[in-house]
Design an enzyme around this catalytic site. Structure first.
Site, mmCIF file in Angstrom:
data_model
loop_
_atom_site.group_PDB
_atom_site.id
_atom_site.type_symbol
_atom_site.label_atom_id
_atom_site.label_comp_id
_atom_site.label_asym_id
_atom_site.label_seq_id
_atom_site.Cartn_x
_atom_site.Cartn_y
_atom_site.Cartn_z
ATOM 1 N N PHE A 153 0.863 -1.180 0.000
ATOM 2 C CA PHE A 153 0.000 0.000 0.000
ATOM 3 C C PHE A 153 0.897 1.226 0.000
ATOM 4 O O PHE A 153 1.647 1.450 0.951
ATOM 5 C CB PHE A 153 -0.855 -0.065 1.264
ATOM 6 C CG PHE A 153 -1.694 1.133 1.594
ATOM 7 C CD1 PHE A 153 -2.985 1.257 1.096
ATOM 8 C CD2 PHE A 153 -1.228 2.111 2.480
ATOM 9 C CE1 PHE A 153 -3.789 2.335 1.453
ATOM 10 C CE2 PHE A 153 -2.028 3.196 2.831
ATOM 11 C CZ PHE A 153 -3.311 3.298 2.315
ATOM 12 N N PRO A 172 8.348 10.567 0.800
ATOM 13 C CA PRO A 172 9.449 11.101 1.612
ATOM 14 C C PRO A 172 9.070 12.425 2.296
ATOM 15 O O PRO A 172 9.400 12.641 3.456
ATOM 16 C CB PRO A 172 10.572 11.298 0.598
ATOM 17 C CG PRO A 172 10.269 10.333 -0.517
ATOM 18 C CD PRO A 172 8.786 10.160 -0.540
ATOM 19 N N SER A 177 2.386 12.412 7.740
ATOM 20 C CA SER A 177 1.114 12.662 8.416
ATOM 21 C C SER A 177 0.151 13.439 7.527
ATOM 22 O O SER A 177 -1.046 13.464 7.775
ATOM 23 C CB SER A 177 1.356 13.451 9.708
ATOM 24 O OG SER A 177 2.165 12.701 10.574
ATOM 25 N N PHE A 213 -8.017 6.477 3.416
ATOM 26 C CA PHE A 213 -8.442 6.518 4.822
ATOM 27 C C PHE A 213 -9.377 5.360 5.178
ATOM 28 O O PHE A 213 -9.350 4.870 6.309
ATOM 29 C CB PHE A 213 -9.081 7.871 5.169
ATOM 30 C CG PHE A 213 -8.053 8.969 5.376
ATOM 31 C CD1 PHE A 213 -6.697 8.693 5.280
ATOM 32 C CD2 PHE A 213 -8.436 10.271 5.671
ATOM 33 C CE1 PHE A 213 -5.738 9.687 5.467
ATOM 34 C CE2 PHE A 213 -7.485 11.275 5.866
ATOM 35 C CZ PHE A 213 -6.132 10.981 5.760
ATOM 36 N N CYS A 241 -9.104 2.393 4.048
ATOM 37 C CA CYS A 241 -8.208 1.245 4.269
ATOM 38 C C CYS A 241 -7.582 1.352 5.655
ATOM 39 O O CYS A 241 -7.508 0.385 6.413
ATOM 40 C CB CYS A 241 -7.083 1.234 3.243
ATOM 41 S SG CYS A 241 -7.646 1.301 1.547
ATOM 42 N N ASN A 291 -8.640 2.811 8.284
ATOM 43 C CA ASN A 291 -9.570 2.513 9.374
ATOM 44 C C ASN A 291 -9.546 1.033 9.720
ATOM 45 O O ASN A 291 -9.544 0.654 10.894
ATOM 46 C CB ASN A 291 -10.998 2.905 8.982
ATOM 47 C CG ASN A 291 -11.246 4.385 9.216
ATOM 48 O OD1 ASN A 291 -10.680 4.978 10.130
ATOM 49 N ND2 ASN A 291 -12.078 4.977 8.377
ATOM 50 N N ASN A 292 -9.539 0.188 8.683
ATOM 51 C CA ASN A 292 -9.552 -1.253 8.942
ATOM 52 C C ASN A 292 -8.231 -1.742 9.519
ATOM 53 O O ASN A 292 -8.207 -2.565 10.427
ATOM 54 C CB ASN A 292 -9.861 -2.014 7.657
ATOM 55 C CG ASN A 292 -11.324 -1.878 7.296
ATOM 56 O OD1 ASN A 292 -12.162 -1.691 8.178
ATOM 57 N ND2 ASN A 292 -11.621 -1.951 6.015
ATOM 58 N N ARG A 308 13.779 -14.586 39.233
ATOM 59 C CA ARG A 308 14.991 -13.815 39.500
ATOM 60 C C ARG A 308 15.091 -13.469 40.991
ATOM 61 O O ARG A 308 14.220 -12.797 41.539
ATOM 62 C CB ARG A 308 14.961 -12.525 38.664
ATOM 63 C CG ARG A 308 16.127 -11.597 38.894
ATOM 64 C CD ARG A 308 17.416 -12.187 38.372
ATOM 65 N NE ARG A 308 18.533 -11.275 38.597
ATOM 66 C CZ ARG A 308 19.807 -11.639 38.470
ATOM 67 N NH1 ARG A 308 20.114 -12.881 38.137
ATOM 68 N NH2 ARG A 308 20.761 -10.772 38.678
ATOM 69 N N GLU A 327 0.287 4.178 10.502
ATOM 70 C CA GLU A 327 -1.187 4.170 10.596
ATOM 71 C C GLU A 327 -1.697 5.353 11.413
ATOM 72 O O GLU A 327 -2.617 5.227 12.200
ATOM 73 C CB GLU A 327 -1.672 2.872 11.248
ATOM 74 C CG GLU A 327 -1.296 1.642 10.482
ATOM 75 C CD GLU A 327 -2.204 1.404 9.292
ATOM 76 O OE1 GLU A 327 -3.257 2.064 9.217
ATOM 77 O OE2 GLU A 327 -1.842 0.591 8.443
HETATM 78 C C1 LIG Z 1 8.007 0.365 9.665
HETATM 79 C C2 LIG Z 1 7.085 1.280 8.953
HETATM 80 C C3 LIG Z 1 6.212 0.770 8.004
HETATM 81 C C4 LIG Z 1 5.358 1.621 7.298
HETATM 82 N N1 LIG Z 1 4.543 1.090 6.326
HETATM 83 C C5 LIG Z 1 3.822 1.944 5.529
HETATM 84 C C6 LIG Z 1 3.076 1.453 4.422
HETATM 85 O O1 LIG Z 1 2.996 0.238 4.202
HETATM 86 N N2 LIG Z 1 2.449 2.323 3.611
HETATM 87 C C7 LIG Z 1 2.501 3.682 3.821
HETATM 88 O O2 LIG Z 1 1.914 4.421 3.049
HETATM 89 N N3 LIG Z 1 3.199 4.168 4.887
HETATM 90 C C8 LIG Z 1 3.859 3.351 5.725
HETATM 91 N N4 LIG Z 1 4.593 3.849 6.796
HETATM 92 C C9 LIG Z 1 4.680 5.303 6.942
HETATM 93 C C10 LIG Z 1 3.911 5.841 8.133
HETATM 94 O O3 LIG Z 1 2.536 5.760 7.904
HETATM 95 C C11 LIG Z 1 4.389 7.277 8.378
HETATM 96 O O4 LIG Z 1 5.687 7.152 8.868
HETATM 97 C C12 LIG Z 1 3.522 8.045 9.334
HETATM 98 O O5 LIG Z 1 2.306 8.383 8.732
HETATM 99 C C13 LIG Z 1 4.200 9.296 9.852
HETATM 100 O O6 LIG Z 1 4.747 10.035 8.817
HETATM 101 P P1 LIG Z 1 6.252 10.572 8.922
HETATM 102 O O7 LIG Z 1 7.108 9.454 9.271
HETATM 103 O O8 LIG Z 1 6.508 11.305 7.687
HETATM 104 O O9 LIG Z 1 6.252 11.551 10.149
HETATM 105 P P2 LIG Z 1 5.806 13.069 10.158
HETATM 106 O O10 LIG Z 1 4.457 13.235 9.562
HETATM 107 O O11 LIG Z 1 6.901 13.893 9.609
HETATM 108 O O12 LIG Z 1 5.708 13.332 11.703
HETATM 109 C C14 LIG Z 1 6.845 13.582 12.549
HETATM 110 C C15 LIG Z 1 6.334 13.951 13.936
HETATM 111 O O13 LIG Z 1 5.565 15.147 13.858
HETATM 112 C C16 LIG Z 1 4.295 14.964 14.417
HETATM 113 N N5 LIG Z 1 3.332 15.766 13.678
HETATM 114 C C17 LIG Z 1 3.091 15.752 12.338
HETATM 115 N N6 LIG Z 1 2.116 16.646 12.062
HETATM 116 C C18 LIG Z 1 1.753 17.226 13.223
HETATM 117 C C19 LIG Z 1 0.801 18.227 13.594
HETATM 118 N N7 LIG Z 1 -0.004 18.790 12.697
HETATM 119 N N8 LIG Z 1 0.708 18.574 14.871
HETATM 120 C C20 LIG Z 1 1.489 17.990 15.794
HETATM 121 N N9 LIG Z 1 2.393 17.046 15.539
HETATM 122 C C21 LIG Z 1 2.531 16.654 14.265
HETATM 123 C C22 LIG Z 1 4.014 13.496 14.293
HETATM 124 O O14 LIG Z 1 3.075 13.073 15.274
HETATM 125 C C23 LIG Z 1 5.401 12.911 14.525
HETATM 126 O O15 LIG Z 1 5.638 12.823 15.903
HETATM 127 C C24 LIG Z 1 5.394 3.011 7.554
HETATM 128 C C25 LIG Z 1 6.241 3.498 8.543
HETATM 129 C C26 LIG Z 1 7.078 2.648 9.241
HETATM 130 C C27 LIG Z 1 7.979 3.206 10.284
#
Ligand SMILES: Cc1cc2nc3c(=O)[nH]c(=O)nc-3n(C[C@H](O)[C@H](O)[C@H](O)COP(=O)(O)OP(=O)(O)OC[C@H]3O[C@@H](n4cnc5c(N)ncnc54)[C@H](O)[C@@H]3O)c2cc1C
Lengths: 391, 252
Positions: free
Chosen positions: A132, A137, A141, A239, A241, A243-244, A271, A366
């Site tokens: 998915f 990069p 969020s 979104f 997807c 949710n599930n 221990r 998620e």
């Molecule tokens: C092991 C792993 C597997 C994954 N698998 C998938 C996948 O299969 N498919 C896919 O699409 N994605 C996948 N992801 C991506 C994941 O969904 C994202 O990493 C996640 O949505 C967060 O995005 P980001 O890492 O860019 O962090 P950012 O969005 O940059 O967030 C960084 C920090 O800022 C905070 N933050 C961001 N916006 C705000 C705000 N408005 N207010 C306050 N705080 C905020 C966040 O809470 C976080 O603490 C995976 C991630 C990991 C680590």
């Protein structure tokens, strides 16, 4: 000793006989096939292919989906499956979450009849793996601002852009990719081997080591016109997807927490320090009883949510609450369990540090913990706080 | 043709057993399971069914809770289930055997598989006893059964290695541990099992007059607790340890 799951309020007695049989089947798989191999898989950074095969044979992939060869179980059963898998490892549960909720579900809900007939039987059997692609990069969020785009070239679509952090990416035959077509987010099915598509694996993770995480790269990637998901436009697609998958995670986290609790309880009873088992000291007992309390609450939350999911009376905010709460307490339980194990807690002889490191990812993907806070904050106040400027 | 597998529900081998008032306290048993040797019998019964030897009926005699084993057997492929609902805790082997023999006749089964002994009583009398009642050839302690044309060939350990025995129906095999993996159900099987109805009957329904038990269990008690371990340190304790290993532990 066989695994005895912590279930203080006997919440599992609320399951149907069928759900309990599914639980026992998956539990047996985790005990016999997963736990003996998990530490090696983590050390080598691989997802053992035989787990894919067995998940398919057991028939649990896409658990709550009906028709097209899919299992057609309840959402409660899906939750139970996630819990039992994650008692083994969050990476294993991630594989199943992505396959069922993030790759099969959008095809099942938004795909054409031809797409459903073609992809779903191969995916529920585990023959084909799905992934998915939403996160990029520069957009995690905030996926709504994604830059990956698709262009209609008459007889085909051309996709350009990149996705990152994509679970199962490198091992997937099918990628459900979200990209903008004329500025509107749409779902596309990209297959391994499509021109201009590659999925290099991301290395160096300290977490979810037994799960494959990849980049998806699209350089003038050409796909046939019948690979667009006709049934959805906009963020509602990804979104629904999520949710599930988040629902499944709210159950899965309990499995990781139960594993950590069991290990901490056993360890503290055996221990001896200052001439007595550390379990006999009040500080340790306080930690164990706090774990028991949080796991029991999380179980009730997950069970009630699953009843709502099965009856259809739920809103996404219900799922946000359960995902954030249950992962939060599971991570905290893993940390406290690690502490109770002292130096042994850092060894791979015990599962606690692995679960702890895994749950850091689970807390982030998620929807991060705080994004779920913001979702609930918006629900409570009616004011969105994701970005500046009230609208 | 019908194949029958006899299943007995016993306290799980890992469950703690409490004794009160000279009797095993059944209510204290936290987990009940299918007796392990019976699981091998079930596995080979499924293999025979798959080889086209006939339909498979899973049979148990026991209290209500024992029906779970039958549902589990249906989930891995048993075609039908027969539960003789009875409190077996005070029955002797003759009573049990006559009930099971009647059940097998009721199902018109000609090939019967069961464990060589149950994990709780370990008496090992059920298989041979049932075989003699239904007039079947009995092959004991087998680890494998195959169908070959009209006959059945089983592998069993003998004093000089392995022995292959061939019998024709009616026949009964009691199972030892076998070198095969037990199958796990899958979701489809579990959902099918839900739709299969367990036929539940009483011994009377089968026309069995069980009468009174001829055996009276006077009392049951837990095995004596293991004495605590002993610790020896230093080279000077070697002779004592050797003596104890020889005289007390009888291991050297
Ligand atoms: C092991 C792993 C597997 C994954 N698998 C998938 C996948 O299969 N498919 C896919 O699409 N994605 C996948 N992801 C991506 C994941 O969904 C994202 O990493 C996640 O949505 C967060 O995005 P980001 O890492 O860019 O962090 P950012 O969005 O940059 O967030 C960084 C920090 O800022 C905070 N933050 C961001 N916006 C705000 C705000 N408005 N207010 C306050 N705080 C905020 C966040 O809470 C976080 O603490 C995976 C991630 C990991 C680590």
């Amino acid at each position: 000793m066989p695994y005895e799951a912590l279930d203080f309020y006997d919440v599992d007695s609320l399951l149907t006989e069928e759900e309990r049989m599914v639980r026992d089947m998956v539990r047996d798989f985790v005990d016999n096939d997963v736990l003996p191999k998990i530490e090696h898989a983590c050390r080598d950074g691989v997802f053992p292919d035989e787990w894919r095969v067995t998940l398919g044979e057991m028939g649990v992939l896409g658990a709550p989906l009906k028709g097209y060869g899919c299992p057609g179980l309840s959402y409660t059963a899906y939750g139970v499956i996630c819990r039992e898998l994650e008692r083994g490892d969050s990476g294993l549960r991630s594989f199943a979450s992505v396959q069922g909720s993030l790759a099969m579900y959008p095809i099942w809900d938004f795909g054409s009849e031809e797409q459903k007939n073609y992809y779903l039987p191969k995916m529920t059997s585990g023959e084909w793996v799905g992934c998915f692609g939403l996160t990029e990069p520069d957009y995690g969020s905030n996926p709504g601002d994604m830059i990956t785009k698709a262009e209609d070239k008459g007889d085909h679509f051309l996709i350009n852009g990149a996705k990152m952090w994509i679970t199962n990416g490198t091992i997937a035959q099918v990628a459900v990719v979200w990209a903008k077509l004329d500025g509107v987010i749409r779902g596309f099915i990209v297959e391994k081997g499509d021109e201009g598509f590659s999925a290099p694996e991301m290395k160096g993770k300290h977490s979810l080591k037994a799960s494959v995480t990849s980049e998806l790269v699209f350089q003038d990637c050409k796909i046939p016109k019948d690979r667009i998901l006709p049934g959805v436009k906009g963020l509602r697609g990804p979104f629904s997807c999520l949710n599930n998958a988040r629902f499944g995670i709210s159950w899965g986290a309990i499995g990781a927490a139960q594993a950590c609790f069991n290990s901490a309880r056993e360890y503290s009873l055996s221990r001896i320090q200052f001439e007595h088992p550390i379990a006999s000291y009040q500080l340790i007992q306080n930690k164990l009883s706090w774990m028991l309390r949080e796991i029991t609450k999380a179980q009730l939350l997950a069970y009630h949510l699953s009843q709502k999911k099965d009856s259809g009376e739920w809103i996404p905010e219900h799922i946000s609450l359960a995902k954030m709460n249950n992962v939060d307490i599971a991570l905290e339980i893993a940390r406290v369990a690690r502490d109770i194990h002292g130096a042994n807690g850092i060894l791979d002889e015990y599962p606690v540090m692995r679960h702890m490191a895994n749950l850091e990812s689970v807390k982030t993907y998620e929807g991060t913990h705080d994004i779920h806070n913001l979702i609930l904050g918006r629900h409570i106040t009616g004011i969105q706080a994701f970005t500046r400027g009230i609208n | 043709m019908t194949i029958a597998v006899l299943l007995k529900q016993v306290p799980d081998t890992t469950a703690k057993i409490a004794v009160s008032g000279g009797r095993v306290d059944q209510l204290s048993v936290s987990k009940w399971s299918t007796s392990p040797y019976d699981e091998y019998a079930l596995e080979y019964a499924l293999k025979l069914k798959e080889a086209g030897a006939g339909n498979l009926v899973a049979i148990t005699c026991g209290p209500q809770r024992a029906s779970k084993m039958l549902t589990d057997a249906a989930a891995v492929g048993a075609d039908s289930m027969l539960h003789i609902l009875a409190d077996t805790s005070e029955m002797d082997s003759e009573q049990i055997q006559s009930i099971l023999a009647a059940a097998i006749r009721h199902c018109e089964a000609e090939i019967v598989l069961c464990g060589k002994q149950a994990a709780d009583t370990n008496s090992g009398s059920t298989g041979p006893g049932v075989a003699s009642r239904i007039g079947a050839a009995c092959v004991g302690m087998v680890s494998e059964v195959e169908v070959e044309g009209g006959s059945f060939s089983a592998l069993r350990a003998s004093s000089s290695g392995n022995e292959r025995v061939s019998v024709s129906k009616p026949c009964l095999f009691t199972f030892d541990k076998a070198a095969t993996e037990l199958r796990r159900p899958n979701v489809k099987g579990i959902m099918m099992a839900k739709r299969k109805v367990i036929e539940t009957v009483s011994p009377q329904d089968l026309g069995v007059e069980i009468g009174d038990s001829k055996v009276n269990i006077e009392s049951q008690n837990s095995p004596p607790e293991k004495p605590p371990g002993q610790k020896f340190e230093g080279a000077e304790s070697v002779p004592i340890v050797v003596l104890k290993l020889r005289e007390e532990a009888n291991v050297i």
